[in-house]
Write a protein that holds these residues in place. Structure first.
Motif, short mmCIF file in Angstrom:
data_model
loop_
_atom_site.label_atom_id
_atom_site.label_comp_id
_atom_site.label_asym_id
_atom_site.label_seq_id
_atom_site.Cartn_x
_atom_site.Cartn_y
_atom_site.Cartn_z
N GLU A 1 0.81 -1.21 0.00
CA GLU A 1 0.00 0.00 0.00
C GLU A 1 0.84 1.27 0.00
OE1 GLU A 1 -2.31 0.47 3.60
OE2 GLU A 1 -0.80 -0.61 4.76
N VAL A 2 0.22 2.33 -0.43
CA VAL A 2 0.76 3.68 -0.29
C VAL A 2 0.17 4.27 0.99
CG1 VAL A 2 0.89 5.97 -1.33
CG2 VAL A 2 0.96 3.94 -2.79
N VAL B 1 -8.41 -0.55 2.16
CA VAL B 1 -8.13 0.74 2.78
C VAL B 1 -7.81 0.51 4.25
CG1 VAL B 1 -9.53 2.07 1.18
CG2 VAL B 1 -10.59 1.13 3.24
N THR B 2 -6.89 1.34 4.81
CA THR B 2 -6.41 1.08 6.17
C THR B 2 -6.31 2.36 7.01
OG1 THR B 2 -4.09 1.26 5.49
CG2 THR B 2 -5.10 -0.92 5.37
N GLY C 1 -3.77 4.09 4.63
CA GLY C 1 -3.17 3.63 3.39
C GLY C 1 -4.22 3.11 2.42
N LEU C 2 -3.79 2.95 1.20
CA LEU C 2 -4.62 2.39 0.14
C LEU C 2 -3.73 1.47 -0.68
CD1 LEU C 2 -7.28 2.35 -1.54
CD2 LEU C 2 -6.30 4.24 -2.87
N GLY C 3 -4.19 0.21 -0.85
CA GLY C 3 -3.34 -0.72 -1.57
C GLY C 3 -4.08 -1.94 -2.07
N MET C 4 -3.31 -2.89 -2.56
CA MET C 4 -3.85 -4.13 -3.12
C MET C 4 -3.60 -5.29 -2.16
SD MET C 4 -5.57 -5.52 -5.51
CE MET C 4 -5.58 -4.18 -6.72
N LEU C 5 -4.66 -6.00 -1.87
CA LEU C 5 -4.59 -7.16 -0.98
C LEU C 5 -4.66 -8.43 -1.81
CD1 LEU C 5 -4.78 -8.21 2.05
CD2 LEU C 5 -7.24 -8.38 1.61
#
Length: 223
Positions: free
Chosen positions: A78-79, A124-125, A102-106
């Motif tokens: 994630e970013v 999203v985190t 953060g926002l990323g790919m799981l």
């Protein structure tokens, strides 16, 4: 006759405290980069961020999560964005409230009745952390949402500790830290880990064994 010595000592003591506090939060000072890692059998996280202002930092992170029974694994890249929402300066202590998100790919894999189900989802985190620290005591509480479609792996942690003695900035200071944490949907129990922490200037390392008799190692470095 004590006024002049105190006028010299107190600013130096405040400077020492500011260096100690730099190790408490999830970002360093403006223009610095911070890298941190947290490793055990079921949770491995590394991240690096860069503070573009005294209150804002952007970065990237990679996290590996696994259920206690090994039926689920998750990998998240994630970013991230970190924001110092508020800081309370006291004569001999400091407290901070942080936003972390953060926002990323799981990437995930579930084992169900002998069948493996793999998937990719956007996660999203967002979360928050409160910490309080002096040169002798430390407390932090963190809650972070780990959410994707049909997935809730929210993370909660509380940690507290104390230093064995005070030291100068350029000397190693040992701490005892006790942490309790839980990851929703991956563990049915609260993980409790006593650790020894060693701080020296702009880095710390922590090592301990949790209540499942698994080793754990953490580090932080500001450069």
């Amino acid at each position: 006759m004590f006024i002049k010595p105190l006028s010299i000592i107190m600013p130096c003591f405040a400077l020492l405290l500011s260096h100690q506090y730099a190790t408490a939060g999830p970002m360093g000072f403006s223009g610095s980069a911070m890298t941190m890692g947290d490793f055990n059998n079921n949770w491995r996280e590394t991240f690096i961020n860069y503070a573009i202002t005294p209150r804002d930092a952007f970065g990237v992170s990679a996290t590996y999560m696994r259920a206690d029974d090994k039926s689920k694994t998750r990998t998240l890249e994630e970013v991230t964005y970190t924001r110092l929402l508020n800081r309370w300066n006291m004569p001999h202590a400091q407290a901070n409230l942080w936003f972390m998100g953060g926002l990323g790919m799981l990437q995930g894999e579930d084992k169900r009745a002998g069948n493996d189900l793999s998937f990719d989802k956007i996660m999203v985190t967002p979360g928050a952390q409160f910490d309080y620290e002096t040169t002798r005591v430390y407390f932090a509480a963190t809650h972070r949402f780990y959410r994707a479609s049909d997935i809730n792996h929210d993370y909660s942690a509380v940690r507290a500790g104390f230093s064995f003695y005070e030291t100068e900035y350029d000397k190693t200071q040992p701490w005892f830290i006790l942490e309790a944490r839980h990851m929703n949907g991956l563990s049915d129990k609260i993980e409790i880990t006593p650790m020894l922490r060693f701080i020296n200037k702009n880095f710390f390392v922590e090592a301990g064994v949790n209540n499942s008799r698994e080793p754990r190692f953490n580090f932080m470095y500001i450069f």
